[in-house]
Design a protein around this motif. Structure first.
Motif, PDB file in Angstrom:
ATOM      1  N   ASP A   1       0.859  -1.177   0.000  1.00 43.03           N
ATOM      2  CA  ASP A   1       0.000   0.000   0.000  1.00 43.03           C
ATOM      3  C   ASP A   1       0.901   1.234   0.000  1.00 43.03           C
ATOM      4  OD1 ASP A   1      -2.274  -1.601   0.178  1.00 43.03           O
ATOM      5  OD2 ASP A   1      -2.284  -1.537   2.381  1.00 43.03           O
ATOM      6  N   ALA A   2       0.294   2.408  -0.094  1.00 43.36           N
ATOM      7  CA  ALA A   2       1.060   3.650   0.020  1.00 43.36           C
ATOM      8  C   ALA A   2       1.720   3.697   1.399  1.00 43.36           C
ATOM      9  CB  ALA A   2       0.149   4.847  -0.172  1.00 43.36           C
ATOM     10  N   ILE A   3       2.894   4.297   1.444  1.00 40.71           N
ATOM     11  CA  ILE A   3       3.625   4.424   2.705  1.00 40.71           C
ATOM     12  C   ILE A   3       3.702   5.911   3.044  1.00 40.71           C
ATOM     13  CG2 ILE A   3       5.776   3.962   3.927  1.00 40.71           C
ATOM     14  CD1 ILE A   3       6.256   1.711   1.827  1.00 40.71           C
ATOM     15  N   PRO A   4       3.158   6.310   4.198  1.00 40.91           N
ATOM     16  CA  PRO A   4       3.160   7.729   4.568  1.00 40.91           C
ATOM     17  C   PRO A   4       4.578   8.282   4.732  1.00 40.91           C
ATOM     18  CG  PRO A   4       1.672   6.471   5.981  1.00 40.91           C
ATOM     19  CD  PRO A   4       2.471   5.474   5.186  1.00 40.91           C
ATOM     20  N   ALA A   5       4.731   9.533   4.390  1.00 42.93           N
ATOM     21  CA  ALA A   5       6.039  10.198   4.469  1.00 42.93           C
ATOM     22  C   ALA A   5       6.667  10.083   5.848  1.00 42.93           C
ATOM     23  CB  ALA A   5       5.895  11.663   4.068  1.00 42.93           C
ATOM     24  N   ALA A   6       5.881  10.210   6.903  1.00 41.43           N
ATOM     25  CA  ALA A   6       6.430  10.126   8.262  1.00 41.43           C
ATOM     26  C   ALA A   6       7.075   8.766   8.515  1.00 41.43           C
ATOM     27  CB  ALA A   6       5.343  10.402   9.292  1.00 41.43           C
ATOM     28  N   VAL A   7       6.489   7.717   7.973  1.00 40.90           N
ATOM     29  CA  VAL A   7       7.057   6.373   8.130  1.00 40.90           C
ATOM     30  C   VAL A   7       8.348   6.266   7.317  1.00 40.90           C
ATOM     31  CG1 VAL A   7       6.677   3.910   7.706  1.00 40.90           C
ATOM     32  CG2 VAL A   7       4.818   5.331   8.612  1.00 40.90           C
ATOM     33  N   VAL A   8       8.345   6.796   6.114  1.00 33.47           N
ATOM     34  CA  VAL A   8       9.539   6.757   5.267  1.00 33.47           C
ATOM     35  C   VAL A   8      10.696   7.477   5.968  1.00 33.47           C
ATOM     36  CG1 VAL A   8      10.518   7.385   3.021  1.00 33.47           C
ATOM     37  CG2 VAL A   8       8.118   6.658   3.180  1.00 33.47           C
ATOM     38  N   SER A   9      10.420   8.631   6.563  1.00 29.61           N
ATOM     39  CA  SER A   9      11.470   9.384   7.265  1.00 29.61           C
ATOM     40  C   SER A   9      12.028   8.596   8.443  1.00 29.61           C
ATOM     41  CB  SER A   9      10.929  10.730   7.741  1.00 29.61           C
ATOM     42  OG  SER A   9      10.712  11.583   6.648  1.00 29.61           O
ATOM     43  N   ARG A  10      11.155   7.945   9.180  1.00 28.85           N
ATOM     44  CA  ARG A  10      11.625   7.161  10.332  1.00 28.85           C
ATOM     45  C   ARG A  10      12.459   5.969   9.881  1.00 28.85           C
ATOM     46  NH1 ARG A  10      14.357   6.328  14.114  1.00 28.85           N
ATOM     47  NH2 ARG A  10      13.747   4.877  15.739  1.00 28.85           N
ATOM     48  N   VAL A  11      12.033   5.300   8.818  1.00 28.75           N
ATOM     49  CA  VAL A  11      12.804   4.174   8.293  1.00 28.75           C
ATOM     50  C   VAL A  11      14.168   4.653   7.793  1.00 28.75           C
ATOM     51  CG1 VAL A  11      12.896   2.418   6.465  1.00 28.75           C
ATOM     52  CG2 VAL A  11      10.784   2.757   7.777  1.00 28.75           C
ATOM     53  N   ALA A  12      14.221   5.833   7.183  1.00 25.64           N
ATOM     54  CA  ALA A  12      15.502   6.383   6.712  1.00 25.64           C
ATOM     55  C   ALA A  12      16.477   6.556   7.866  1.00 25.64           C
ATOM     56  CB  ALA A  12      15.272   7.708   5.991  1.00 25.64           C
ATOM     57  N   GLU A  13      15.973   7.030   9.004  1.00 25.26           N
ATOM     58  CA  GLU A  13      16.825   7.158  10.196  1.00 25.26           C
ATOM     59  C   GLU A  13      17.295   5.780  10.652  1.00 25.26           C
ATOM     60  OE1 GLU A  13      14.298  10.875  12.145  1.00 25.26           O
ATOM     61  OE2 GLU A  13      14.025   8.848  12.920  1.00 25.26           O
ATOM     62  N   TRP A  14      16.352   4.863  10.776  1.00 25.42           N
ATOM     63  CA  TRP A  14      16.633   3.520  11.282  1.00 25.42           C
ATOM     64  C   TRP A  14      17.672   2.805  10.421  1.00 25.42           C
ATOM     65  CZ3 TRP A  14      15.815   1.084  15.676  1.00 25.42           C
ATOM     66  CH2 TRP A  14      15.929  -0.290  15.713  1.00 25.42           C
ATOM     67  N   ALA A  15      17.562   2.973   9.114  1.00 22.90           N
ATOM     68  CA  ALA A  15      18.450   2.282   8.175  1.00 22.90           C
ATOM     69  C   ALA A  15      19.898   2.745   8.295  1.00 22.90           C
ATOM     70  CB  ALA A  15      17.952   2.478   6.741  1.00 22.90           C
ATOM     71  N   LEU A  16      20.140   3.874   8.941  1.00 20.55           N
ATOM     72  CA  LEU A  16      21.512   4.348   9.129  1.00 20.55           C
ATOM     73  C   LEU A  16      22.245   3.590  10.230  1.00 20.55           C
ATOM     74  CD1 LEU A  16      20.889   8.142   8.580  1.00 20.55           C
ATOM     75  CD2 LEU A  16      22.374   6.669   7.193  1.00 20.55           C
ATOM     76  N   GLY A  17      21.522   2.785  10.989  1.00 16.69           N
ATOM     77  CA  GLY A  17      22.151   1.938  11.994  1.00 16.69           C
ATOM     78  C   GLY A  17      22.436   2.650  13.300  1.00 16.69           C
ATOM     79  N   SER A  18      23.236   1.989  14.101  1.00 16.22           N
ATOM     80  CA  SER A  18      23.472   2.469  15.468  1.00 16.22           C
ATOM     81  C   SER A  18      24.446   3.640  15.538  1.00 16.22           C
ATOM     82  CB  SER A  18      23.993   1.319  16.334  1.00 16.22           C
ATOM     83  OG  SER A  18      25.217   0.830  15.809  1.00 16.22           O
ATOM     84  N   GLY A  19      25.128   3.964  14.452  1.00 12.33           N
ATOM     85  CA  GLY A  19      26.086   5.067  14.487  1.00 12.33           C
ATOM     86  C   GLY A  19      25.440   6.440  14.494  1.00 12.33           C
ATOM     87  N   ILE A  20      24.226   6.532  13.973  1.00 11.61           N
ATOM     88  CA  ILE A  20      23.533   7.826  13.905  1.00 11.61           C
ATOM     89  C   ILE A  20      22.916   8.156  15.261  1.00 11.61           C
ATOM     90  CG2 ILE A  20      21.305   6.899  13.166  1.00 11.61           C
ATOM     91  CD1 ILE A  20      22.746   9.919  11.492  1.00 11.61           C
TER      92      ILE A  20
END
Length: 193
Positions: free
Chosen positions: A156-175
């Motif tokens: 389904d469509a993915i809301p922008a707020a979820v995309v932004s949170r996943v972008a943070e998460w995908a950077l791993g523990s260093g961020i």
């Protein structure tokens, strides 16, 4: 985090250009993003921290095509030794630019990254900054993107707020993700006063 916030020595403002924050192509909640990035810029300036505006030179026909109204930086630049514009043609603000050398020459160890798009240019720039050994802080309320449209048979469509949170998460523990731009505190690197 210290009792007064997370200290950094520089601010990277990624692609906060007219096409991304004005009109029908603006990211959701563009007004919030503009408010938070303006606050970060103002506080960085007052402290004497380095402010780097990263400006994307989009391909012909895109909203941020170079030298078109959508390409213009949204926030005014106070050009000088502690505030610069770096233009790029790739997602990563370090790719083919002088950004790495500028941060090294300025003695920057810790930086905050804000702007658009969370999962593209912001994330790519943050990933390289981490790889180069910088401490990277990402204020959650100071980066944004668009909704991802539905893909039949995939999601389904993915809301922008979820995309932004996943972008943070995908950077791993260093961020270091902080909830609010207000949590970022600017300092001057040692040796530069």
């Amino acid at each position: 985090m210290t009792p007064h916030g997370v200290p950094v020595e520089a601010l990277l403002v990624v692609d906060v250009q007219s096409a991304a924050v004005l009109g029908d192509r603006a990211v959701p909640e563009a007004a919030r993003l503009v408010d938070r990035t303006a606050d970060l810029i103002a506080r960085a300036r007052r402290s004497g921290a380095l402010v780097v505006h990263i400006q994307n030179d989009g391909a012909p026909g895109t909203g941020d095509e170079a030298h078109t109204p959508g390409w213009e930086l949204h926030h005014p630049v106070e050009a000088g030794p502690t505030e610069v514009v770096i233009r790029k043609t790739e997602d990563d603000g370090f790719d083919g630019t002088a950004l790495g050398g500028l941060l090294t020459d300025s003695g920057i160890r810790a930086l905050a990254i804000c702007g658009v798009m969370s999962e593209m240019c912001v994330q790519a720039t943050a990933r390289t900054a981490l790889a180069l050994g910088h401490r990277v802080v990402m204020p959650h309320d100071a980066h944004a993107t668009h909704d991802i449209p539905a893909a039949p048979g995939i999601s389904d469509a993915i809301p922008a707020a979820v995309v932004s949170r996943v972008a943070e998460w995908a950077l791993g523990s260093g961020i270091e993700v902080v909830a609010h731009a207000a949590d970022v505190v600017f300092t001057v690197p040692p040796g530069r006063h």
